[in-house]
Scaffold this motif. Structure first.
Motif, PDB file in Angstrom:
ATOM      1  N   LYS A  33       2.668  58.107  63.494  1.00  0.00           N
ATOM      2  CA  LYS A  33       3.452  57.240  62.621  1.00  0.00           C
ATOM      3  C   LYS A  33       3.214  57.616  61.165  1.00  0.00           C
ATOM      4  N   THR A  34       4.278  57.699  60.398  1.00  0.00           N
ATOM      5  CA  THR A  34       4.184  58.088  58.993  1.00  0.00           C
ATOM      6  C   THR A  34       3.443  57.031  58.181  1.00  0.00           C
ATOM      7  N   LEU A  35       2.462  57.512  57.392  1.00  0.00           N
ATOM      8  CA  LEU A  35       1.714  56.641  56.496  1.00  0.00           C
ATOM      9  C   LEU A  35       2.063  56.892  55.035  1.00  0.00           C
ATOM     10  N   MET A  36       2.151  58.190  54.677  1.00  0.00           N
ATOM     11  CA  MET A  36       2.466  58.575  53.295  1.00  0.00           C
ATOM     12  C   MET A  36       3.336  59.817  53.326  1.00  0.00           C
ATOM     13  N   GLU A  37       4.221  59.930  52.346  1.00  0.00           N
ATOM     14  CA  GLU A  37       5.083  61.106  52.250  1.00  0.00           C
ATOM     15  C   GLU A  37       5.517  61.292  50.797  1.00  0.00           C
ATOM     16  N   GLN A  38       6.232  62.401  50.556  1.00  0.00           N
ATOM     17  CA  GLN A  38       6.654  62.707  49.185  1.00  0.00           C
ATOM     18  C   GLN A  38       7.451  61.545  48.586  1.00  0.00           C
ATOM     19  N   GLY A  39       7.123  61.248  47.330  1.00  0.00           N
ATOM     20  CA  GLY A  39       7.768  60.150  46.632  1.00  0.00           C
ATOM     21  C   GLY A  39       6.904  58.908  46.567  1.00  0.00           C
ATOM     22  N   ASP A  40       5.869  58.857  47.430  1.00  0.00           N
ATOM     23  CA  ASP A  40       4.963  57.703  47.407  1.00  0.00           C
ATOM     24  C   ASP A  40       3.951  57.843  46.271  1.00  0.00           C
ATOM     25  N   ASP A  41       3.373  56.738  45.866  1.00  0.00           N
ATOM     26  CA  ASP A  41       2.288  56.775  44.891  1.00  0.00           C
ATOM     27  C   ASP A  41       1.398  55.554  45.101  1.00  0.00           C
ATOM     28  N   GLY A  42       0.232  55.604  44.464  1.00  0.00           N
ATOM     29  CA  GLY A  42      -0.683  54.478  44.604  1.00  0.00           C
ATOM     30  C   GLY A  42      -2.094  54.903  44.959  1.00  0.00           C
ATOM     31  N   LYS A  43      -2.937  53.914  45.212  1.00  0.00           N
ATOM     32  CA  LYS A  43      -4.354  54.159  45.477  1.00  0.00           C
ATOM     33  C   LYS A  43      -4.577  54.965  46.746  1.00  0.00           C
ATOM     34  N   ARG A  44      -3.771  54.710  47.774  1.00  0.00           N
ATOM     35  CA  ARG A  44      -3.980  55.432  49.026  1.00  0.00           C
ATOM     36  C   ARG A  44      -3.652  56.911  48.879  1.00  0.00           C
ATOM     37  N   VAL A  45      -2.626  57.224  48.116  1.00  0.00           N
ATOM     38  CA  VAL A  45      -2.297  58.628  47.854  1.00  0.00           C
ATOM     39  C   VAL A  45      -3.438  59.285  47.081  1.00  0.00           C
ATOM     40  N   ARG A  46      -4.004  58.567  46.136  1.00  0.00           N
ATOM     41  CA  ARG A  46      -5.127  59.092  45.365  1.00  0.00           C
ATOM     42  C   ARG A  46      -6.324  59.381  46.289  1.00  0.00           C
ATOM     43  N   GLU A  47      -6.558  58.503  47.246  1.00  0.00           N
ATOM     44  CA  GLU A  47      -7.646  58.723  48.204  1.00  0.00           C
ATOM     45  C   GLU A  47      -7.364  59.946  49.074  1.00  0.00           C
TER      46      GLU A  47
ATOM     47  N   ASN B 161      -6.759  67.571  40.307  1.00  0.00           N
ATOM     48  CA  ASN B 161      -7.377  66.247  40.260  1.00  0.00           C
ATOM     49  C   ASN B 161      -6.428  65.227  40.875  1.00  0.00           C
ATOM     50  N   PRO B 162      -6.962  64.240  41.569  1.00  0.00           N
ATOM     51  CA  PRO B 162      -6.095  63.213  42.146  1.00  0.00           C
ATOM     52  C   PRO B 162      -5.245  62.527  41.079  1.00  0.00           C
ATOM     53  N   THR B 163      -3.993  62.347  41.387  1.00  0.00           N
ATOM     54  CA  THR B 163      -3.061  61.720  40.449  1.00  0.00           C
ATOM     55  C   THR B 163      -2.476  60.421  40.988  1.00  0.00           C
ATOM     56  N   GLY B 164      -2.555  60.250  42.305  1.00  0.00           N
ATOM     57  CA  GLY B 164      -1.948  59.075  42.907  1.00  0.00           C
ATOM     58  C   GLY B 164      -0.474  59.226  43.179  1.00  0.00           C
ATOM     59  N   THR B 165       0.084  60.418  42.936  1.00  0.00           N
ATOM     60  CA  THR B 165       1.504  60.679  43.178  1.00  0.00           C
ATOM     61  C   THR B 165       1.654  61.746  44.256  1.00  0.00           C
ATOM     62  N   TYR B 166       2.414  61.446  45.301  1.00  0.00           N
ATOM     63  CA  TYR B 166       2.616  62.367  46.429  1.00  0.00           C
ATOM     64  C   TYR B 166       3.801  63.272  46.106  1.00  0.00           C
ATOM     65  N   GLY B 167       3.483  64.452  45.580  1.00  0.00           N
ATOM     66  CA  GLY B 167       4.519  65.408  45.206  1.00  0.00           C
ATOM     67  C   GLY B 167       4.448  66.655  46.070  1.00  0.00           C
ATOM     68  N   PRO B 168       5.158  67.737  45.671  1.00  0.00           N
ATOM     69  CA  PRO B 168       5.177  68.983  46.447  1.00  0.00           C
ATOM     70  C   PRO B 168       3.792  69.604  46.633  1.00  0.00           C
ATOM     71  N   VAL B 169       2.930  69.500  45.625  1.00  0.00           N
ATOM     72  CA  VAL B 169       1.582  70.083  45.741  1.00  0.00           C
ATOM     73  C   VAL B 169       0.780  69.365  46.826  1.00  0.00           C
ATOM     74  N   THR B 170       0.870  68.059  46.854  1.00  0.00           N
ATOM     75  CA  THR B 170       0.169  67.284  47.879  1.00  0.00           C
ATOM     76  C   THR B 170       0.747  67.584  49.257  1.00  0.00           C
ATOM     77  N   ALA B 171       2.057  67.679  49.378  1.00  0.00           N
ATOM     78  CA  ALA B 171       2.695  67.987  50.660  1.00  0.00           C
ATOM     79  C   ALA B 171       2.255  69.359  51.171  1.00  0.00           C
ATOM     80  N   ALA B 172       2.161  70.343  50.261  1.00  0.00           N
ATOM     81  CA  ALA B 172       1.721  71.682  50.660  1.00  0.00           C
ATOM     82  C   ALA B 172       0.270  71.651  51.138  1.00  0.00           C
ATOM     83  N   ALA B 173      -0.574  70.858  50.478  1.00  0.00           N
ATOM     84  CA  ALA B 173      -1.967  70.738  50.893  1.00  0.00           C
ATOM     85  C   ALA B 173      -2.068  70.099  52.279  1.00  0.00           C
ATOM     86  N   VAL B 174      -1.254  69.098  52.538  1.00  0.00           N
ATOM     87  CA  VAL B 174      -1.244  68.435  53.846  1.00  0.00           C
ATOM     88  C   VAL B 174      -0.767  69.411  54.923  1.00  0.00           C
ATOM     89  N   LYS B 175       0.250  70.205  54.622  1.00  0.00           N
ATOM     90  CA  LYS B 175       0.739  71.203  55.583  1.00  0.00           C
ATOM     91  C   LYS B 175      -0.357  72.202  55.948  1.00  0.00           C
TER      92      LYS B 175
END
Length: 292
Positions: free
Chosen positions: A84-98, A112-126
């Motif tokens: 089940k999806t928890l976080m994806e691109q476009g999300d932001d907040g404390k959980r994204v920062r974690e 550095n953590p920014t709290g914004t789920y962007g392309p860099v975060t998506a690539a890291a998750v992939k």
């Protein structure tokens, strides 16, 4: 010999040529002694003992050859299914920062953590998903999150805000009256407060272990717009001195390196526009409160 006389050999030759039915002759080409043609029937061949013929095998006697093992065709493993999806691109907040801080612990997130789920975060998750054989989607689902939690520890406050942006700590009670530079070490923030109201907040950096920033209540006793340190020969723009040689000032090193470095006891500010605005508002005699 007269023309009417024909030899026996010639007669035999004529019979062979003119007759409709062939007559066998002996090996000499002439008739037998009694005037009758000799039989030249060829006797049937009888197998000799030296080369007996192998009798044919009946189908029941013929051995059945076992075919070589033919492996079953390869069936590819089913593709892993995402949870089940928890976080994806476009999300932001404390959980994204974690999420970013945890990925940073295992070297999958370089910034550095920014709290914004962007392309860099998506690539890291992939990258993390591919390495662990998970569904490579770039979306943080329940399966990915569970695996990440099992490989990392809970990030500290400093890890969550390694690049700054930490929410200011609760103001010390000494900051609630008058004009105060309220500086909290726990949140690494300076909040300019007037009569208990926060006017502006900015990231700050403190002294190192061997040159710590003093804690307590002080007051601004000198302001120097283009100050240069006489001890370290380094620029200290927008300096507001509060205790000996310690001052609040802009730091180009802090702006460039972040929290990788430290000061010699001063309170460094890295946002030049914010400190310029603060410098214009602060007066000599305004209080400075530094606390944990």
């Amino acid at each position: 010999m007269s023309r009417g006389a024909i030899s026996a050999g010639a007669v035999a030759a004529l019979v062979l040529v003119a007759g409709c039915k062939a007559v066998a002759v002996d090996t000499e080409g002439g008739p037998s002694d009694d005037g009758k043609p000799r039989s030249t029937a060829t006797p049937s061949r009888t197998p000799t003992e030296a080369s007996p013929r192998t009798p044919a095998r009946s189908p029941a006697q013929t051995p059945t050859r076992t075919p070589a093992h033919d492996p079953a065709p390869h069936t590819p493993a089913p593709a892993p299914k995402p949870g089940k999806t928890l976080m994806e691109q476009g999300d932001d907040g404390k959980r994204v920062r974690e999420l970013q801080a945890r990925l940073r612990q295992i070297a999958w997130f370089g910034g550095n953590p920014t709290g914004t789920y962007g392309p860099v975060t998506a690539a890291a998750v992939k990258g993390f998903q591919a390495k662990r054989g998970l569904a490579v989607t770039g979306v943080t689902d329940t399966v990915t999150w569970s695996r990440l939690l099992g490989m990392t520890r809970e990030p500290t406050r400093s890890e969550l805000y390694a690049g700054g942006g930490m929410p200011p700590a609760k103001p010390d009670k000494r900051c609630l009256t008058g004009r105060v530079l309220c500086i909290a070490k726990s949140s690494r923030t300076l909040t300019w407060m007037i009569d208990g109201r926060a006017v502006s907040t900015m990231d700050v950096r403190f002294g190192s272990q061997y040159t710590p920033t003093r804690e307590g209540t002080f007051s601004v006793y000198w302001k120097s717009r283009h100050h240069v340190s006489t001890l370290y020969d380094t620029p200290m723009p927008y300096a507001m001195f509060f205790s000996g040689g310690q001052a609040v000032h802009f730091s180009a090193d802090f702006a460039a390196r972040g929290y990788a470095g430290g000061s010699h006891g001063c309170v460094n500010v890295r946002d030049e526009k914010k400190i310029a605005s603060l410098f214009a508002q602060v007066r000599k005699g305004d209080r400075v409160v530094i606390y944990k």
